[in-house]
Design a protein around this motif. Structure first.
Motif, PDB file in Angstrom:
ATOM      1  N   GLN A   1       0.854  -1.186   0.000  1.00  0.00           N
ATOM      2  CA  GLN A   1       0.000   0.000   0.000  1.00  0.00           C
ATOM      3  C   GLN A   1       0.887   1.231   0.000  1.00  0.00           C
ATOM      4  OE1 GLN A   1      -2.329   1.178   3.330  1.00  0.00           O
ATOM      5  NE2 GLN A   1      -0.968   0.270   4.887  1.00  0.00           N
ATOM      6  N   TYR A   2       0.343   2.318  -0.559  1.00  0.00           N
ATOM      7  CA  TYR A   2       1.146   3.527  -0.646  1.00  0.00           C
ATOM      8  C   TYR A   2       0.272   4.754  -0.531  1.00  0.00           C
ATOM      9  CZ  TYR A   2      -0.477   4.588  -5.398  1.00  0.00           C
ATOM     10  OH  TYR A   2      -1.239   4.920  -6.486  1.00  0.00           O
ATOM     11  N   SER A   3       0.919   5.817  -0.096  1.00  0.00           N
ATOM     12  CA  SER A   3       0.329   7.165  -0.143  1.00  0.00           C
ATOM     13  C   SER A   3       1.513   8.097  -0.401  1.00  0.00           C
ATOM     14  CB  SER A   3      -0.417   7.490   1.153  1.00  0.00           C
ATOM     15  OG  SER A   3       0.468   7.424   2.268  1.00  0.00           O
ATOM     16  N   SER A   4       1.956   8.828   0.679  1.00  0.00           N
ATOM     17  CA  SER A   4       3.197   9.606   0.515  1.00  0.00           C
ATOM     18  C   SER A   4       4.413   8.724   0.739  1.00  0.00           C
ATOM     19  CB  SER A   4       3.227  10.780   1.506  1.00  0.00           C
ATOM     20  OG  SER A   4       2.172  11.676   1.234  1.00  0.00           O
ATOM     21  N   GLN A   5       4.226   7.547   1.269  1.00  0.00           N
ATOM     22  CA  GLN A   5       5.279   6.567   1.487  1.00  0.00           C
ATOM     23  C   GLN A   5       4.771   5.201   1.041  1.00  0.00           C
ATOM     24  OE1 GLN A   5       6.035   6.005   5.686  1.00  0.00           O
ATOM     25  NE2 GLN A   5       3.960   6.687   6.217  1.00  0.00           N
ATOM     26  N   VAL A   6       5.685   4.235   1.055  1.00  0.00           N
ATOM     27  CA  VAL A   6       5.359   2.886   0.594  1.00  0.00           C
ATOM     28  C   VAL A   6       5.500   1.927   1.759  1.00  0.00           C
ATOM     29  CG1 VAL A   6       5.910   1.047  -1.024  1.00  0.00           C
ATOM     30  CG2 VAL A   6       6.174   3.432  -1.715  1.00  0.00           C
ATOM     31  N   GLN A   7       4.516   1.048   1.892  1.00  0.00           N
ATOM     32  CA  GLN A   7       4.537   0.051   2.975  1.00  0.00           C
ATOM     33  C   GLN A   7       4.211  -1.314   2.394  1.00  0.00           C
ATOM     34  OE1 GLN A   7       1.218  -0.518   5.917  1.00  0.00           O
ATOM     35  NE2 GLN A   7       2.720   0.438   7.304  1.00  0.00           N
ATOM     36  N   SER A   8       5.077  -2.328   2.704  1.00  0.00           N
ATOM     37  CA  SER A   8       4.834  -3.695   2.258  1.00  0.00           C
ATOM     38  C   SER A   8       3.884  -4.362   3.237  1.00  0.00           C
ATOM     39  CB  SER A   8       6.147  -4.472   2.195  1.00  0.00           C
ATOM     40  OG  SER A   8       5.906  -5.829   1.890  1.00  0.00           O
ATOM     41  N   VAL A   9       2.721  -4.770   2.735  1.00  0.00           N
ATOM     42  CA  VAL A   9       1.766  -5.495   3.571  1.00  0.00           C
ATOM     43  C   VAL A   9       2.288  -6.907   3.805  1.00  0.00           C
ATOM     44  CG1 VAL A   9      -0.599  -6.341   3.744  1.00  0.00           C
ATOM     45  CG2 VAL A   9      -0.141  -4.103   2.706  1.00  0.00           C
ATOM     46  N   PHE A  10       2.674  -7.611   2.737  1.00  0.00           N
ATOM     47  CA  PHE A  10       3.417  -8.887   2.838  1.00  0.00           C
ATOM     48  C   PHE A  10       4.092  -9.139   1.480  1.00  0.00           C
ATOM     49  CE2 PHE A  10      -0.967 -10.090   1.882  1.00  0.00           C
ATOM     50  CZ  PHE A  10      -0.835 -10.875   0.754  1.00  0.00           C
ATOM     51  N   PRO A  11       5.347  -9.650   1.508  1.00  0.00           N
ATOM     52  CA  PRO A  11       6.093  -9.892   0.259  1.00  0.00           C
ATOM     53  C   PRO A  11       5.645 -11.193  -0.405  1.00  0.00           C
ATOM     54  CG  PRO A  11       7.445 -10.504   2.117  1.00  0.00           C
ATOM     55  CD  PRO A  11       6.170  -9.924   2.701  1.00  0.00           C
ATOM     56  N   LEU A  12       6.225 -11.447  -1.600  1.00  0.00           N
ATOM     57  CA  LEU A  12       5.855 -12.629  -2.388  1.00  0.00           C
ATOM     58  C   LEU A  12       6.130 -13.937  -1.658  1.00  0.00           C
ATOM     59  CD1 LEU A  12       7.128 -11.506  -5.916  1.00  0.00           C
ATOM     60  CD2 LEU A  12       4.756 -11.996  -5.296  1.00  0.00           C
ATOM     61  N   GLY A  13       7.209 -13.966  -0.930  1.00  0.00           N
ATOM     62  CA  GLY A  13       7.591 -15.233  -0.300  1.00  0.00           C
ATOM     63  C   GLY A  13       7.094 -15.418   1.099  1.00  0.00           C
TER      64      GLY A  13
END
Length: 624
Positions: free
Chosen positions: A79-91
């Motif tokens: 998810q992103y807005s002014s910054q980027v946050q990984s909810v969960f990666p591929l692995g």
């Protein structure tokens, strides 16, 4: 705007199936094959809480339609807005339940809209092997789905182009207030299949049912860019390449390589192995034929075909039949006929007068009246004396101007070795073609220099070859006293030398015989197409001493050595005195010397025998 998936069709389903219940009731789960799928979700402040909740439920429902797992579809969420946050990666997760739990726990960031920053994060981090993406060499599709509701606050075109260049396929889904230009700048081509725009979050579910059926029924091979050299085969959610019969797939899994059965080394071909479709066949090198076993080769006996036309022997070679002559013979230019080898022309024979090929060797000859010396090459010497020499030169059209100049040079080389003077050798020149012309008579010039200058001034006549007419002119006119010949009672040798390059157009037999009856010593020199029978008929006997031949005008200078020894004049004493051969005189003196020696030896033996008889008589008398 409408759109459809390429091979990550599952993505589309993500956006198209809004509610869990609708997705579950749409049918059985679709198995799309291995896929690395990352969702980039806009959680800026413009996305209202109930709208974000609608998008959350849509993602959960879409997950339930995918075949997720470490060896199937791997899913990551950002998810992103002014910054980027990984909810969960591929692995992170291999089970759907864990993914749903993580999605339900997402808290919106509620700030700006930095879509370009989110794409860069996905390209550099989310699709890295450290985050669970499969290596590029495994050729697992990488798909990025961007869901946004507004205009990006940063640049997206450049970073999206970089992501596409790295093999990431981008789908841009705009909701409500989304900027269509930005969506088109982010999405992969073709844009009508990768850009989606809906009026509100509530309407996302309308696209779910529309594209769910297309997820499993998509003909990916029909899409642009599969890259298969031979054949493309569809599989659920993906495709793979296969090769035509006789080929195998290259390491890139797209191109095809011909199966080289010959390289396996089990073909058994004696010479060459040639690959064919699903098989191979044997071939022989040039000059060989394939045997019945279709593997071994046998040399082709071209001579056995019976059409070689060789005069002597036929030899089979790799390129066909070739003729060969027996020892002592040379092959003619026609490649079939043979001619006795002229050893005199092929070696430096060293004969002073004349060389004669004989069997597989040669021998040297001396002119009449001279003897071969012990070295087998030189002749004993006769002193020069008087001789009247008339040269009959062929000026017919077949000689050609450039060769006629060579003939004149050859005549002057003959003049060089003669003692030309009024008292010594006199020379006359007659040219003949269709008519006869005396260039200069015997009595005109008294020095060699004058003769040579006159020879060079002779003009080429051309036209026919009337050799018989020329011989008649020589007999009737050239050796007359009016033309400068010396009287017969002086016994000055008369020599005629005929030079010709072809067959006479008139009869020569009568005047050739008449010349010899008149005491003229005849020599015949032939070049090129001169007829050997005519040369022998013109020349005096023995013919091997009086006939010379050269294959062409440029090589006729070798005849000079023969002619130097042939024209050996007898010594003249004085006018009105009979001329005698000094060679014959020497022979007579030698004979007289041997006779006197033998008589002296007999006298001595007789004296010794008389003395012996007297001794015997005395012994008998004493015994009595």
């Amino acid at each position: 705007m409408r759109g459809c998936l390429f091979w990550p069709l599952p993505l589309l389903l993500l956006f198209l199936q809004p509610w869990e219940i609708q997705l579950q009731s749409a049918g059985p789960r679709c198995y799309t094959g291995p896929l690395d799928l990352v969702f980039v979700i806009d959680s800026s402040r413009s996305v209202r809480p109930f709208e974000f909740e609608t998008m959350r439920q849509f993602l959960v429902g879409l997950l339930r339609s995918l075949d997720v797992g470490l060896n199937a579809t791997r899913v990551g969420v950002i998810q992103y807005s002014s910054q980027v946050q990984s909810v969960f990666p591929l692995g992170a997760f291999s089970r759907r339940e864990d993914m749903e739990r993580a999605i339900r726990a997402v808290v919106p960031l509620a700030q700006g809209t930095m879509t370009g920053l989110a794409i860069q994060y996905a390209m550099n981090v989310a699709f890295s092997e450290a985050e669970g993406a499969r290596p590029l060499e495994e050729r697992v599709p990488r798909v990025l789905v961007i869901v946004t509701d507004g205009r990006p606050q940063d640049r997206v075109a450049e970073v999206a182009a970089q992501a596409r260049a790295r093999g990431i396929e981008i789908y841009a889904v705009g909701v409500q207030r989304a900027d269509v230009g930005s969506l088109r700048a982010m999405a992969s081509p073709p844009l009508d299949q990768h850009v989606f725009l809906v009026e509100s979050f509530d309407l996302i579910q309308e696209f779910g049912l529309q594209f769910q059926g297309r997820l499993c029924g998509k003909d990916l091979c029909a899409e642009w860019g599969h890259g298969c050299q031979h054949q493309c085969v569809n599989a659920p959610g993906t495709f793979y390449c296969i090769c035509n019969s006789g080929y195998k797939l290259a390491p890139d899994n797209k191109n095809c390589l011909a199966i080289d059965l010959c390289a396996e080394g089990t073909h058994g071909c004696e010479h060459l192995c040639v690959n064919s479709l699903d098989s191979y066949f044997c071939r022989c090198r040039a000059g060989f034929a394939l045997q019945q076993d279709q593997k071994s080769c046998r040399a082709i006996d071209y001579c056995s075909f019976g059409n070689h036309s060789c005069q002597h022997e036929c030899v089979s070679t790799l390129v066909g039949p070739q003729c060969r002559c027996r020892e002592g013979h040379d092959l003619l230019p026609d490649g079939r006929s043979c001619r006795v080898r002229d050893f005199c022309n092929g070696v430096d024979h060293g004969c002073e007068f004349q060389c004669v090929s004989e069997g597989l060797s040669f021998r040297c000859l001396c002119p009449e009246g001279r003897r071969l010396q012990a070295d087998g090459k030189s002749c004993d010497r006769c002193r020069e004396g008087h001789v009247d020499l008339v040269l009959l030169v062929d000026g017919s059209k077949s000689v050609r101007p450039q060769n006629f100049e060579l003939v004149k040079r050859f005549v002057n080389q003959i003049v060089d070795f003669l003692d030309v003077s009024p008292e010594g050798t006199r020379i006359g020149l007659v040219q003949f073609s269709s008519r006869v012309r005396t260039e200069f008579p015997l009595g005109r010039y008294g020095t060699a220099a004058e003769v040579k200058q006159a020879v060079l001034a002779v003009e080429y006549m051309e036209r026919g070859t009337m050799t018989g007419l020329a011989l008649r002119h020589m007999v009737e006119h050239s050796f007359s006293e009016a033309q400068g010949a010396r009287p017969r009672d002086l016994n000055v040798p008369r020599v005629g030398l005929v030079f010709t390059d072809g067959r006479s157009q008139d009869d020569i037999s009568v005047w050739a015989a008449r010349a010899k009856e008149e005491g003229i010593v005849m020599y015949a020199v032939g070049v090129g197409k001169a007829v050997e029978e005519e040369l022998r008929e013109i020349a005096s006997e023995p013919s091997e001493l009086h006939v010379s031949y050269s294959p062409d005008f440029s090589t006729m200078t070798h005849l000079l050595e023969n002619l130097k020894g042939s024209i050996c004049p007898e010594e003249g004493i004085s006018a009105g005195t009979e001329l005698r051969s000094p060679c014959e005189c020497e022979s007579l003196v030698e004979f007289q010397g041997r006779t006197l020696g033998a008589l002296e030896s007999l006298t001595q033996n007789l004296a010794q025998l008389t003395e012996r008889l007297e001794e015997l008589e005395n012994q008998l008398a004493s015994r009595k």
